[in-house]
Design a protein around this motif. Sequence first.
Motif, PDB file in Angstrom:
ATOM      1  N   LEU B  80       0.830  -1.208   0.000  1.00  0.00           N
ATOM      2  CA  LEU B  80       0.000   0.000   0.000  1.00  0.00           C
ATOM      3  C   LEU B  80       0.868   1.263   0.000  1.00  0.00           C
ATOM      4  CD1 LEU B  80      -2.770   1.302   0.007  1.00  0.00           C
ATOM      5  CD2 LEU B  80      -2.926   0.925   2.475  1.00  0.00           C
ATOM      6  N   LYS B  81       1.972   1.191   0.723  1.00  0.00           N
ATOM      7  CA  LYS B  81       2.907   2.325   0.723  1.00  0.00           C
ATOM      8  C   LYS B  81       3.360   2.641  -0.699  1.00  0.00           C
ATOM      9  CE  LYS B  81       4.925   1.699   5.253  1.00  0.00           C
ATOM     10  NZ  LYS B  81       6.135   1.324   6.004  1.00  0.00           N
ATOM     11  N   LYS B  82       3.565   1.593  -1.479  1.00  0.00           N
ATOM     12  CA  LYS B  82       4.005   1.815  -2.865  1.00  0.00           C
ATOM     13  C   LYS B  82       2.869   2.355  -3.733  1.00  0.00           C
ATOM     14  CE  LYS B  82       7.759  -1.427  -2.648  1.00  0.00           C
ATOM     15  NZ  LYS B  82       7.861  -2.870  -2.417  1.00  0.00           N
ATOM     16  N   LEU B  83       1.658   1.878  -3.467  1.00  0.00           N
ATOM     17  CA  LEU B  83       0.514   2.325  -4.275  1.00  0.00           C
ATOM     18  C   LEU B  83       0.164   3.791  -3.990  1.00  0.00           C
ATOM     19  CD1 LEU B  83      -1.753  -0.837  -3.938  1.00  0.00           C
ATOM     20  CD2 LEU B  83      -0.762   0.033  -6.070  1.00  0.00           C
ATOM     21  N   LEU B  84       0.360   4.189  -2.755  1.00  0.00           N
ATOM     22  CA  LEU B  84       0.056   5.582  -2.402  1.00  0.00           C
ATOM     23  C   LEU B  84       1.342   6.402  -2.500  1.00  0.00           C
ATOM     24  CD1 LEU B  84      -2.029   4.933   0.837  1.00  0.00           C
ATOM     25  CD2 LEU B  84      -2.951   5.793  -1.325  1.00  0.00           C
ATOM     26  N   ASP B  85       1.208   7.620  -2.896  1.00  0.00           N
ATOM     27  CA  ASP B  85       2.373   8.503  -2.934  1.00  0.00           C
ATOM     28  C   ASP B  85       2.357   9.328  -1.652  1.00  0.00           C
ATOM     29  OD1 ASP B  85       4.333  10.335  -3.501  1.00  0.00           O
ATOM     30  OD2 ASP B  85       3.037  11.538  -4.799  1.00  0.00           O
ATOM     31  N   LEU B  86       2.967   8.775  -0.593  1.00  0.00           N
ATOM     32  CA  LEU B  86       2.847   9.393   0.734  1.00  0.00           C
ATOM     33  C   LEU B  86       3.881  10.474   1.005  1.00  0.00           C
ATOM     34  CD1 LEU B  86       2.104   6.249   2.945  1.00  0.00           C
ATOM     35  CD2 LEU B  86       0.477   8.000   2.229  1.00  0.00           C
ATOM     36  N   GLU B  87       4.937  10.487   0.210  1.00  0.00           N
ATOM     37  CA  GLU B  87       6.071  11.358   0.538  1.00  0.00           C
ATOM     38  C   GLU B  87       5.722  12.845   0.454  1.00  0.00           C
ATOM     39  OE1 GLU B  87       9.570  10.538  -1.822  1.00  0.00           O
ATOM     40  OE2 GLU B  87      10.530  12.313  -0.966  1.00  0.00           O
ATOM     41  N   MET B  88       6.169  13.587   1.433  1.00  0.00           N
ATOM     42  CA  MET B  88       5.991  15.037   1.428  1.00  0.00           C
ATOM     43  C   MET B  88       7.268  15.681   0.899  1.00  0.00           C
ATOM     44  SD  MET B  88       4.308  14.701   5.091  1.00  0.00           S
ATOM     45  CE  MET B  88       5.021  13.057   5.045  1.00  0.00           C
ATOM     46  N   ARG B  89       7.126  16.478  -0.151  1.00  0.00           N
ATOM     47  CA  ARG B  89       8.319  17.012  -0.835  1.00  0.00           C
ATOM     48  C   ARG B  89       8.482  18.514  -0.613  1.00  0.00           C
ATOM     49  NH1 ARG B  89       5.550  13.666  -4.220  1.00  0.00           N
ATOM     50  NH2 ARG B  89       6.519  11.619  -4.424  1.00  0.00           N
ATOM     51  N   ASP B  90       9.567  19.047  -1.135  1.00  0.00           N
ATOM     52  CA  ASP B  90       9.822  20.482  -0.998  1.00  0.00           C
ATOM     53  C   ASP B  90       8.777  21.297  -1.741  1.00  0.00           C
ATOM     54  OD1 ASP B  90      11.959  20.007   0.552  1.00  0.00           O
ATOM     55  OD2 ASP B  90      13.480  20.363  -0.988  1.00  0.00           O
ATOM     56  N   THR B  91       8.394  20.804  -2.894  1.00  0.00           N
ATOM     57  CA  THR B  91       7.463  21.539  -3.740  1.00  0.00           C
ATOM     58  C   THR B  91       6.074  20.934  -3.632  1.00  0.00           C
ATOM     59  OG1 THR B  91       9.332  21.734  -5.234  1.00  0.00           O
ATOM     60  CG2 THR B  91       7.205  22.474  -6.061  1.00  0.00           C
ATOM     61  N   GLY B  92       5.064  21.780  -3.700  1.00  0.00           N
ATOM     62  CA  GLY B  92       3.687  21.298  -3.630  1.00  0.00           C
ATOM     63  C   GLY B  92       3.231  20.638  -4.915  1.00  0.00           C
ATOM     64  N   GLU B  93       2.098  19.968  -4.836  1.00  0.00           N
ATOM     65  CA  GLU B  93       1.540  19.265  -5.996  1.00  0.00           C
ATOM     66  C   GLU B  93       0.394  20.091  -6.573  1.00  0.00           C
ATOM     67  OE1 GLU B  93       2.631  16.172  -6.804  1.00  0.00           O
ATOM     68  OE2 GLU B  93       3.609  15.421  -4.977  1.00  0.00           O
ATOM     69  N   PRO B  94       0.182  20.025  -7.877  1.00  0.00           N
ATOM     70  CA  PRO B  94      -0.944  20.761  -8.473  1.00  0.00           C
ATOM     71  C   PRO B  94      -2.292  20.136  -8.069  1.00  0.00           C
ATOM     72  CG  PRO B  94       0.158  19.423 -10.127  1.00  0.00           C
ATOM     73  CD  PRO B  94       0.989  19.310  -8.874  1.00  0.00           C
ATOM     74  N   HIS B  95      -3.344  20.917  -8.219  1.00  0.00           N
ATOM     75  CA  HIS B  95      -4.667  20.474  -7.767  1.00  0.00           C
ATOM     76  C   HIS B  95      -5.104  19.158  -8.401  1.00  0.00           C
ATOM     77  CE1 HIS B  95      -6.043  24.676  -6.173  1.00  0.00           C
ATOM     78  NE2 HIS B  95      -5.079  24.134  -5.465  1.00  0.00           N
ATOM     79  N   GLN B  96      -4.844  18.994  -9.688  1.00  0.00           N
ATOM     80  CA  GLN B  96      -5.280  17.753 -10.344  1.00  0.00           C
ATOM     81  C   GLN B  96      -4.658  16.533  -9.690  1.00  0.00           C
ATOM     82  OE1 GLN B  96      -7.716  16.805 -12.240  1.00  0.00           O
ATOM     83  NE2 GLN B  96      -8.336  18.948 -12.135  1.00  0.00           N
ATOM     84  N   ARG B  97      -3.385  16.672  -9.373  1.00  0.00           N
ATOM     85  CA  ARG B  97      -2.658  15.577  -8.720  1.00  0.00           C
ATOM     86  C   ARG B  97      -3.229  15.326  -7.317  1.00  0.00           C
ATOM     87  NH1 ARG B  97      -0.864  11.230  -8.154  1.00  0.00           N
ATOM     88  NH2 ARG B  97       0.815  10.864  -6.667  1.00  0.00           N
ATOM     89  N   LEU B  98      -3.563  16.394  -6.625  1.00  0.00           N
ATOM     90  CA  LEU B  98      -4.126  16.261  -5.277  1.00  0.00           C
ATOM     91  C   LEU B  98      -5.492  15.567  -5.328  1.00  0.00           C
ATOM     92  CD1 LEU B  98      -3.287  19.796  -3.798  1.00  0.00           C
ATOM     93  CD2 LEU B  98      -2.137  17.639  -3.245  1.00  0.00           C
ATOM     94  N   LEU B  99      -6.264  15.877  -6.343  1.00  0.00           N
ATOM     95  CA  LEU B  99      -7.578  15.233  -6.463  1.00  0.00           C
ATOM     96  C   LEU B  99      -7.408  13.737  -6.719  1.00  0.00           C
ATOM     97  CD1 LEU B  99      -9.418  18.015  -8.513  1.00  0.00           C
ATOM     98  CD2 LEU B  99      -9.802  17.420  -6.102  1.00  0.00           C
ATOM     99  N   GLN B 100      -6.386  13.395  -7.494  1.00  0.00           N
ATOM    100  CA  GLN B 100      -6.095  11.977  -7.724  1.00  0.00           C
ATOM    101  C   GLN B 100      -5.708  11.301  -6.404  1.00  0.00           C
ATOM    102  OE1 GLN B 100      -6.514  10.011 -10.482  1.00  0.00           O
ATOM    103  NE2 GLN B 100      -6.042   8.445  -8.963  1.00  0.00           N
ATOM    104  N   LEU B 101      -4.913  12.008  -5.611  1.00  0.00           N
ATOM    105  CA  LEU B 101      -4.531  11.467  -4.296  1.00  0.00           C
ATOM    106  C   LEU B 101      -5.762  11.244  -3.425  1.00  0.00           C
ATOM    107  CD1 LEU B 101      -1.350  13.544  -3.319  1.00  0.00           C
ATOM    108  CD2 LEU B 101      -1.488  11.053  -3.539  1.00  0.00           C
ATOM    109  N   CYS B 102      -6.702  12.195  -3.471  1.00  0.00           N
ATOM    110  CA  CYS B 102      -7.946  12.024  -2.693  1.00  0.00           C
ATOM    111  C   CYS B 102      -8.653  10.737  -3.115  1.00  0.00           C
ATOM    112  CB  CYS B 102      -8.886  13.215  -2.902  1.00  0.00           C
ATOM    113  SG  CYS B 102      -8.293  14.746  -2.173  1.00  0.00           S
ATOM    114  N   GLN B 103      -8.689  10.517  -4.401  1.00  0.00           N
ATOM    115  CA  GLN B 103      -9.356   9.290  -4.888  1.00  0.00           C
ATOM    116  C   GLN B 103      -8.649   8.040  -4.384  1.00  0.00           C
ATOM    117  OE1 GLN B 103     -10.139  10.124  -9.194  1.00  0.00           O
ATOM    118  NE2 GLN B 103     -12.238   9.987  -8.436  1.00  0.00           N
ATOM    119  N   ASP B 104      -7.321   8.079  -4.394  1.00  0.00           N
ATOM    120  CA  ASP B 104      -6.564   6.916  -3.907  1.00  0.00           C
ATOM    121  C   ASP B 104      -6.790   6.684  -2.419  1.00  0.00           C
ATOM    122  OD1 ASP B 104      -5.567   6.628  -6.436  1.00  0.00           O
ATOM    123  OD2 ASP B 104      -3.630   7.577  -6.009  1.00  0.00           O
TER     124      ASP B 104
END
Lengths: 521, 521
Positions: B80-104
């Motif tokens: 599951l750790k691999k399926l989810l992109d859990l890492e917090m990075r220096d740069t933020g993610e765009p909204h579309q990517r965040l919405l995909q994360l919400c779905q996951d």
Amino acid sequence: MNSSAGSGGEMEVDSNKQEIFQRTKNAVLVNGVILNGPITDSKAGEKFVEDACKIIMEEVIQKAADVTEKVCEWQPPEKLKKLLDLEMRDTGEPHQRLLQLCQDIIRYSVKTNHPRFFNQLYAGIDYYSLVARFITEALNPSVYTYEVSPVFLLVEEAVLKRMIEFIGWKEGDGIFNPGGSVSNMYAMNLARYKYCPDIKERGLSGLPRLVLFTSEECHYSMNKAASFLGIGTQNVYFITTDERGKMIPEELEKQVQRARKEGAAPFLVCATAGTTVLGAFDPLDKIADICERHGLWLHVDASWGGSALMSRKHRKLLHGIHRADSVAWNPHKMLMAGIQCCALLVKDNSDLLKKCYSAKASYLFQQDKFYDVSYDTGDKSIQCSRRPDAFKFWMTWKALGTTGLEERVNRALALARYLVDEIKKREGFQLLLEPEYANICFWYIPSSLRKMEEGPEFWEKLHQVAPVIKERMMKKGSMMIGYQPHRGKVNFFRQVVISPQVSREDMDFLLDEIDLLGRDL
Amino acid sequence: MNSSAGSGGEMEVDSNKQEIFQRTKNAVLVNGVILNGPITDSKAGEKFVEDACKIIMEEVIQKAADVTEKVCEWQPPEKLKKLLDLEMRDTGEPHQRLLQLCQDIIRYSVKTNHPRFFNQLYAGIDYYSLVARFITEALNPSVYTYEVSPVFLLVEEAVLKRMIEFIGWKEGDGIFNPGGSVSNMYAMNLARYKYCPDIKERGLSGLPRLVLFTSEECHYSMNKAASFLGIGTQNVYFITTDERGKMIPEELEKQVQRARKEGAAPFLVCATAGTTVLGAFDPLDKIADICERHGLWLHVDASWGGSALMSRKHRKLLHGIHRADSVAWNPHKMLMAGIQCCALLVKDNSDLLKKCYSAKASYLFQQDKFYDVSYDTGDKSIQCSRRPDAFKFWMTWKALGTTGLEERVNRALALARYLVDEIKKREGFQLLLEPEYANICFWYIPSSLRKMEEGPEFWEKLHQVAPVIKERMMKKGSMMIGYQPHRGKVNFFRQVVISPQVSREDMDFLLDEIDLLGRDL
């Protein structure tokens, strides 16, 4: 049988039971209750949620950025009770009526999202944590076992790991709690367990008097914790602070020696990084030296100040924090993760947290599960059901990146600096002290007092100024800022700057408005 | 200057600072940060919230009533750790990517709203409490002072008042806490304070050993509380229960006398109304007699069973509860108010709760406010920031009426009765005991074991059946039901019936599915 009453969405079984019974094929009736099919009208329920979300969007979220809206629509308690229909009755209310109630609830609630809400150590709207919170509420998880909460347990692990890095520890452990006060209690209990593991089973009765040390400026949860944990508030030794509210290490040394002479058992020092009123940071490095010398657990209550760790510019405020044994840090304050989001972080990595807290409930933490049960972290908690608070912070971190979080901290502290400079420039405003952080404490001195000598009469009159201005601003709804007396100082305002919705213009407004509301006093 | 970066909605000040500085009239720059105007793009933020709400509506709320959806999409932790992109990075993610994360996040989370989630003492979706929860998250209140939380403090007062009526007290006090475990701790501390108010200041050191009594079947929070409060788990005297899991009053009497003989100080009896595993109700009336005789505080942990008070038919399960000094009752369980919604109710009306808990923080609980500060109830709590949990329950109560809540309880218990009868009829299913409440504990005996004698080998083999079936159902995602060993009994299933989305058909499915998954064992 997906039928529903008009009112609450669930049907009134008693009244039309027989009729429905006749209509239903193979109906099963037990104790007068029909058991076939669900009794909730899910379509009507979904529609209700949709309609309510529209109201929330329009009345709360879209208005959050609008300074022309009121911060609050003040009503005194007895009047507000009459304005709201609070009574719970035998019969449910129809959806239209409930939607009206939602609007009333919102209308009379304080808009803590408002750019001019400066009253507490939290403020503003963060769209990302808000989305995470909506997801949490919809999924209704409880974070104790991997089987029930797989995603949120992994998220908590990932967030704790990064927070531990920012403290400067190589490894560690942690848990999210319902409030910084609770985190402080955890730390106190953990330090006690480390000092004497037997206490978990045997209790404190018959043991020497445990004593802990914290500054005079610490959060009031220290007293609450000492009393709750059976240590007793008398055994909290308060250490004198300097003129900026920082613990004086030499005084700590003296008090530790005093406790030893008394035959008591010192076990813990609670330093504060960002005090509640003044925003002071205790000198962690020097305190850590004393703790090391005396073998005392060092806990840092960085509930408020911990967020400065995200800023390369300001993290020096917490210099020495890596030497702490535990840290409380609330991302729901300056990092705006939403109430509540509070981590207790522990340097120990030998499972101390689990050993100290576990009760090994066999119905929840079965050991013969088919997955790695080390992910069932719920037994580290004093809670059974627990909310996935780390998730809110994770979402914001994902959205803004570390850089974006750093920028928030830098901006809040730059705004604080701006306000300090303005206060110094303006007649009738007087700083209590040069702030280190985002708490700006100041007096407003109405013109009638400006020429008075600073004697007892002056202070007595000044003491009454802030409450009156506060009352006027509440009734006007223009902004909210807190005031308090503090350690011999008469009532003063405490301005707290947090939200990225806030700008220089709001700082100017704040001072103009106080002057406007108080100039006749 | 309402500009924003594409990614996180807040602009990257460092990179284009100078450029913006040039463009901005009267720009104020402090420490390299531009302070003019808000830096959040509120329009983009609102759009993000809207898009996310659409996903939540479609993926969580609309699917909640659909039995053809999976209860969970099981993945082991490392995968599951691999399926989810859990890492917090220096740069933020765009909204579309965040919405995909919400779905996951939603996809891999357990659907505790699903009609076939029977794993815990909460389940199902309640549309009304859900709306209240969304409002809460959007408003982000903290319930400590009337000035910051006027509506939610009044709501809490109104809800506590009604709950007190249902217990059968003429008056009382109370507070909502983050979990029944915490409520139990409050009660323990309150009983201790009543026993000896000095403990708040002086602590337990040097005092006689405090002893409390609770049944062998009590919730594990009793041990956690005794350890946390410095009482020690050895000083929890566990009282033998009868074959249905109910405390035996005569045994309680003996243990109280034993404690007295030992020179210890008995101060509290914790009875349980609805035990976690078996759903047993202690005989409150007889226990109250003993408490009265010995001057002991009677706390009733009705976290799970309290909801039966809403039913005229079933409230007899708690006969005698009006004689308790305090009661823990969680409307987030059978009344579905959402995690967490947990009240501690106290019969005393002489401000005991406040006296026991107050720390009188002057920055929060100023006495010179312009309104009646008796509404500032936050000092009754061990928490500082506190969530408005009463509001969720209030909204559901408003929507369904008392009658609707009663119906929910009646239906859950009728469904439980139906399931018991079915278990008795079906080959291969065996009840542990005749249940009193909504916990139905049973073994599934695969055909290979049905003819075996009930000796050690039989029990050893049976012990391994439930975990295998559980693993299979998780991987299939068809339903979730808990199992556990318990007090010498090998692993058995515990079915919990709560949600009005659940019907007879789901009970039949439950038994069919267990048989299907386990018949080859």
